[in-house]
Design a protein around this motif. Sequence first.
Motif, mmCIF file in Angstrom:
data_model
loop_
_atom_site.group_PDB
_atom_site.id
_atom_site.type_symbol
_atom_site.label_atom_id
_atom_site.label_comp_id
_atom_site.label_asym_id
_atom_site.label_seq_id
_atom_site.Cartn_x
_atom_site.Cartn_y
_atom_site.Cartn_z
ATOM 1 N N THR A 35 0.839 -1.189 0.000
ATOM 2 C CA THR A 35 0.000 0.000 0.000
ATOM 3 C C THR A 35 0.878 1.244 0.000
ATOM 4 O O THR A 35 1.876 1.317 0.728
ATOM 5 C CB THR A 35 -0.920 0.024 1.229
ATOM 6 O OG1 THR A 35 -0.126 -0.085 2.414
ATOM 7 C CG2 THR A 35 -1.921 -1.121 1.174
ATOM 8 N N GLY A 36 0.518 2.220 -0.817
ATOM 9 C CA GLY A 36 1.269 3.465 -0.886
ATOM 10 C C GLY A 36 2.591 3.358 -1.604
ATOM 11 O O GLY A 36 3.421 4.275 -1.511
ATOM 12 N N ALA A 37 2.812 2.269 -2.328
ATOM 13 C CA ALA A 37 4.092 2.084 -3.016
ATOM 14 C C ALA A 37 4.299 3.149 -4.082
ATOM 15 O O ALA A 37 3.350 3.609 -4.719
ATOM 16 C CB ALA A 37 4.147 0.701 -3.654
ATOM 17 N N SER A 38 5.550 3.498 -4.282
ATOM 18 C CA SER A 38 5.894 4.512 -5.275
ATOM 19 C C SER A 38 6.024 3.926 -6.674
ATOM 20 O O SER A 38 6.273 4.662 -7.624
ATOM 21 C CB SER A 38 7.214 5.188 -4.882
ATOM 22 O OG SER A 38 8.243 4.223 -4.722
ATOM 23 N N VAL A 39 5.866 2.592 -6.800
ATOM 24 C CA VAL A 39 5.950 1.927 -8.100
ATOM 25 C C VAL A 39 4.725 1.038 -8.274
ATOM 26 O O VAL A 39 4.052 0.679 -7.305
ATOM 27 C CB VAL A 39 7.232 1.075 -8.213
ATOM 28 C CG1 VAL A 39 8.475 1.947 -8.121
ATOM 29 C CG2 VAL A 39 7.268 -0.016 -7.137
ATOM 30 N N GLU A 40 4.439 0.679 -9.512
ATOM 31 C CA GLU A 40 3.350 -0.249 -9.789
ATOM 32 C C GLU A 40 3.752 -1.655 -9.341
ATOM 33 O O GLU A 40 4.907 -2.059 -9.499
ATOM 34 C CB GLU A 40 3.031 -0.263 -11.290
ATOM 35 C CG GLU A 40 2.451 1.033 -11.818
ATOM 36 C CD GLU A 40 1.057 1.308 -11.260
ATOM 37 O OE1 GLU A 40 0.356 0.328 -10.923
ATOM 38 O OE2 GLU A 40 0.699 2.488 -11.132
ATOM 39 N N VAL A 41 2.802 -2.392 -8.789
ATOM 40 C CA VAL A 41 3.127 -3.714 -8.275
ATOM 41 C C VAL A 41 3.616 -4.631 -9.388
ATOM 42 O O VAL A 41 4.417 -5.551 -9.143
ATOM 43 C CB VAL A 41 1.907 -4.320 -7.544
ATOM 44 C CG1 VAL A 41 0.784 -4.663 -8.514
ATOM 45 C CG2 VAL A 41 2.313 -5.567 -6.753
ATOM 46 N N GLY A 42 3.188 -4.385 -10.617
ATOM 47 C CA GLY A 42 3.657 -5.201 -11.729
ATOM 48 C C GLY A 42 5.164 -5.153 -11.907
ATOM 49 O O GLY A 42 5.780 -6.142 -12.341
#
Length: 277
Positions: free
Chosen positions: A243-250
């Motif tokens: 959650t709140g990551a600065s990158v796409e999970v892909g």
Amino acid sequence: MTDLHPIPEPRKTLTHANCVVSTPLGYRPLHLDLHVPPGDGPFPVVLWLHGGGWMTGSRVWTVDQQFHERMVARGYAVADVDYRLALEATYPAQQADIDAAIHWLRHHASALRIDPGRFAVLGESAGGQLAAIAGLTGTGDTAIQAVILWYGPSDLSTLRDQDDPFTNPAILLGGPLSERTAFARLASPLHNIHPDAPPFLLVHGTEDETVPFAAAVRFAEALRAEGVRCDVLPVEGAGHVFTGASVEVGTLTEAGADFLDDVFNRLRLDAGRGALQ
């Protein structure tokens, strides 16, 4: 009012659905779903182990909604694996369930077009603990060649609320952690490290309050101290479940595929050198 889950999207990559891998006496049959790339193979396989605090979840839960498509496109088969939840059975039933899935896949590897010498596990959160234990304890037909952890706990013996019998880890282990220290260590990846362990990749949010990033750093240092490769990919600003990551999970899925490419290429090169000696 009960919240109803949405109708699931068709899984276009699904090759073999609802494969029964074990039938533990007194419990439901345990299944896996297998996604295999087109072609003759044999393809390396990644076992996906869902999270949910050992209390919820199923094999169809994913964090990256395009996870299977990405991995299949990279030439990896994916096995979505069931395991018994903590209110169904206490540990080590979950470890036995993962081992049964690995054994079943390896036994049928030729028919499934997968490579028995290139098995990886990828677990998120509680599934990460199980993935790490599978990688650290598997031998022979249950051996694992690479492990990826997404924010998985590595030490159950030092978790909060040691005297509370109703925390998820306490339910998993059958009672308060303060009364089960030795058992908690037995279930903890940190306390099962050995020099022959497979390579690890830890992908962890720097702002994770459920499983702190510092715990991943400690686990990585312990693995490296035993001479085991452990790569760490910090996800800046991310909490639990990214959650709140600065990158796409892909991009994190792709990073895992890059890691596996490198590990399995090195295995192939080492095997080639061994054949020449």
